[in-house]
Design a protein around this motif. Sequence first.
Motif, PDB file in Angstrom:
ATOM      1  N   PRO A 160     -14.270  21.248 -23.459  1.00  0.00           N
ATOM      2  CA  PRO A 160     -13.827  21.344 -22.419  1.00  0.00           C
ATOM      3  C   PRO A 160     -12.521  20.373 -21.371  1.00  0.00           C
ATOM      4  O   PRO A 160     -12.270  19.653 -20.622  1.00  0.00           O
ATOM      5  N   ASP A 161     -11.877  19.790 -23.135  1.00  0.00           N
ATOM      6  CA  ASP A 161     -10.725  18.879 -22.931  1.00  0.00           C
ATOM      7  C   ASP A 161      -9.712  19.921 -22.527  1.00  0.00           C
ATOM      8  O   ASP A 161      -9.082  19.342 -22.300  1.00  0.00           O
ATOM      9  N   TRP A 162     -10.268  21.107 -22.402  1.00  0.00           N
ATOM     10  CA  TRP A 162      -8.867  22.129 -22.562  1.00  0.00           C
ATOM     11  C   TRP A 162      -8.698  23.081 -20.591  1.00  0.00           C
ATOM     12  O   TRP A 162     -10.318  24.300 -21.047  1.00  0.00           O
ATOM     13  N   GLU A 163      -8.384  23.064 -20.197  1.00  0.00           N
ATOM     14  CA  GLU A 163      -8.499  23.796 -19.078  1.00  0.00           C
ATOM     15  C   GLU A 163      -7.428  25.043 -18.950  1.00  0.00           C
ATOM     16  O   GLU A 163      -6.407  24.866 -19.618  1.00  0.00           O
ATOM     17  N   VAL A 164      -7.707  26.043 -19.040  1.00  0.00           N
ATOM     18  CA  VAL A 164      -7.032  27.208 -19.751  1.00  0.00           C
ATOM     19  C   VAL A 164      -7.292  28.414 -18.524  1.00  0.00           C
ATOM     20  O   VAL A 164      -8.280  28.784 -18.034  1.00  0.00           O
ATOM     21  N   TYR A 165      -6.113  28.569 -17.959  1.00  0.00           N
ATOM     22  CA  TYR A 165      -5.764  30.074 -16.215  1.00  0.00           C
ATOM     23  C   TYR A 165      -5.367  31.231 -16.891  1.00  0.00           C
ATOM     24  O   TYR A 165      -4.157  30.982 -17.982  1.00  0.00           O
ATOM     25  N   LYS A 166      -5.842  32.096 -16.796  1.00  0.00           N
ATOM     26  CA  LYS A 166      -5.488  33.110 -17.718  1.00  0.00           C
ATOM     27  C   LYS A 166      -5.226  34.096 -16.094  1.00  0.00           C
ATOM     28  O   LYS A 166      -5.774  34.224 -14.648  1.00  0.00           O
ATOM     29  N   VAL A 167      -4.408  35.432 -16.418  1.00  0.00           N
ATOM     30  CA  VAL A 167      -4.712  36.687 -15.337  1.00  0.00           C
ATOM     31  C   VAL A 167      -4.673  37.730 -16.405  1.00  0.00           C
ATOM     32  O   VAL A 167      -4.397  38.216 -17.261  1.00  0.00           O
ATOM     33  N   ARG A 168      -5.742  38.124 -16.113  1.00  0.00           N
ATOM     34  CA  ARG A 168      -6.326  39.384 -16.486  1.00  0.00           C
ATOM     35  C   ARG A 168      -6.093  39.877 -17.348  1.00  0.00           C
ATOM     36  O   ARG A 168      -6.159  40.020 -18.934  1.00  0.00           O
ATOM     37  N   GLY A 169      -7.207  38.242 -18.422  1.00  0.00           N
ATOM     38  CA  GLY A 169      -7.279  38.043 -19.478  1.00  0.00           C
ATOM     39  C   GLY A 169      -6.235  37.192 -20.425  1.00  0.00           C
ATOM     40  O   GLY A 169      -6.665  36.486 -21.680  1.00  0.00           O
ATOM     41  N   LYS A 170      -4.803  37.406 -19.692  1.00  0.00           N
ATOM     42  CA  LYS A 170      -3.373  36.540 -20.794  1.00  0.00           C
ATOM     43  C   LYS A 170      -3.452  35.150 -20.342  1.00  0.00           C
ATOM     44  O   LYS A 170      -3.471  35.263 -18.523  1.00  0.00           O
ATOM     45  N   VAL A 171      -3.009  34.641 -20.656  1.00  0.00           N
ATOM     46  CA  VAL A 171      -3.002  32.757 -20.423  1.00  0.00           C
ATOM     47  C   VAL A 171      -1.891  32.869 -19.974  1.00  0.00           C
ATOM     48  O   VAL A 171      -0.466  33.470 -20.764  1.00  0.00           O
ATOM     49  N   PHE A 172      -1.536  32.106 -18.823  1.00  0.00           N
ATOM     50  CA  PHE A 172      -0.722  31.526 -18.436  1.00  0.00           C
ATOM     51  C   PHE A 172      -0.081  30.229 -18.168  1.00  0.00           C
ATOM     52  O   PHE A 172       0.476  29.617 -17.600  1.00  0.00           O
ATOM     53  N   MET A 173      -1.891  29.066 -18.255  1.00  0.00           N
ATOM     54  CA  MET A 173      -1.417  28.325 -17.985  1.00  0.00           C
ATOM     55  C   MET A 173      -2.232  27.365 -19.450  1.00  0.00           C
ATOM     56  O   MET A 173      -3.830  27.712 -18.757  1.00  0.00           O
ATOM     57  N   LEU A 174      -2.161  25.971 -19.670  1.00  0.00           N
ATOM     58  CA  LEU A 174      -2.985  25.167 -20.076  1.00  0.00           C
ATOM     59  C   LEU A 174      -2.678  23.733 -20.092  1.00  0.00           C
ATOM     60  O   LEU A 174      -1.415  23.547 -19.867  1.00  0.00           O
ATOM     61  N   MET A 175      -3.860  23.502 -19.753  1.00  0.00           N
ATOM     62  CA  MET A 175      -3.883  21.572 -19.493  1.00  0.00           C
ATOM     63  C   MET A 175      -4.821  20.936 -20.308  1.00  0.00           C
ATOM     64  O   MET A 175      -5.820  21.230 -20.215  1.00  0.00           O
ATOM     65  N   THR A 176      -3.897  20.074 -20.513  1.00  0.00           N
ATOM     66  CA  THR A 176      -4.927  19.285 -21.563  1.00  0.00           C
ATOM     67  C   THR A 176      -4.812  17.114 -21.491  1.00  0.00           C
ATOM     68  O   THR A 176      -3.160  17.814 -21.009  1.00  0.00           O
ATOM     69  N   ASP A 177      -4.727  16.571 -21.684  1.00  0.00           N
ATOM     70  CA  ASP A 177      -4.410  15.460 -22.932  1.00  0.00           C
ATOM     71  C   ASP A 177      -3.929  14.922 -23.910  1.00  0.00           C
ATOM     72  O   ASP A 177      -5.074  15.357 -24.337  1.00  0.00           O
ATOM     73  N   VAL A 178      -2.602  14.764 -23.688  1.00  0.00           N
ATOM     74  CA  VAL A 178      -2.287  14.991 -25.445  1.00  0.00           C
ATOM     75  C   VAL A 178      -2.157  13.126 -26.121  1.00  0.00           C
ATOM     76  O   VAL A 178      -1.069  12.573 -24.687  1.00  0.00           O
ATOM     77  N   PRO A 179      -2.099  12.850 -26.826  1.00  0.00           N
ATOM     78  CA  PRO A 179      -3.241  11.525 -26.812  1.00  0.00           C
ATOM     79  C   PRO A 179      -2.717  11.074 -24.972  1.00  0.00           C
ATOM     80  O   PRO A 179      -1.733   9.721 -24.926  1.00  0.00           O
TER      81      PRO A 179
END
Length: 131
Positions: A28-47
Amino acid sequence: MNGSALHKTAADCAEELPGAQLEHPFGPDWEVYKVRGKVFMLMTDVPGRPVVILKADPGEAHALREQYRHISRGYHMNKKHWITLESGEGVDEELVRELVTDSYRLVVAHLPKAERPVDPHTYGTGTRGAR
């Protein structure tokens, strides 16, 4: 732009992109955006700091890191092809939207032509501002 606005702007932009899907393969701490199964963006908190991790052309990535102190090498990703964006001076909605769209276009360009939801060479290029 603060951290929550950074994540909201990036997510809003990603959700407008044709074929983009949100997944949580790393929990739940990582939001991963993909297009046709390939990652183009990740969002999280780093400390405690919200970050957006995006694909970038290696030459462009270097120039961005030189120009913006809130852009660094990709966190937990290939340092040559990914950048990490934090909120801070110079990081505005226009830049975030441009970088998210660029990342998406780079990933779409590597898909087989039949799987591309848009033409990566023309999609989103009409609104680009000069840096």
